[in-house]
Motif scaffolding. Structure first.
Motif: not given
Length: 114
Positions: A33-43
């Motif tokens: 699997a290829m995935q995209w993640y994200r991380q917002a400030p403080g989360k």
């Protein structure tokens, strides 16, 4: 180990679009699997989209209908087309390859202004 390089991030107004790219150092044909993640400030980092080796896809509820993940096995590249962007989409976006091990890219910043 898979070396991943993301690109395509930037600053966009709400309602706009961006396409992220993730280039892999090895063939992605057989990666589970290829995935995209994200991380917002403080989360915490959150899973955004997944595409399997067979091409099946899954999305977080928050991006369904707006984001599309795709893969080009010939180019060893995975894409994330992001439309109708919202300020809440602002985050660092990471590409991840889930094979025998999990590998991560360095991330690309996406900023959506209101």
């Amino acid at each position: 180990q898979v070396h991943l390089v993301e690109s395509g991030g930037g600053l966009v107004q709400a309602g706009g679009s961006l396409r992220l790219s993730c280039s892999a150092s090895v063939s992605i044909f057989s990666i589970n699997a290829m995935q995209w993640y994200r991380q917002a400030p403080g989360k915490q980092r959150e899973l955004v989209a997944t595409i399997s080796a067979s091409g099946s896809t899954n999305y977080a509820d928050s991006v369904k209908g707006r984001f599309t993940i795709s893969r080009d096995n010939a180019r060893n590249t995975v894409y994330l087309q992001m439309n109708s962007l919202k300020p809440d989409d602002t985050a660092v976006y990471y590409c991840s390859a889930l094979g025998r091990f999990r590998d991560w890219g360095q991330g690309t910043q996406v900023t959506v202004s209101s």
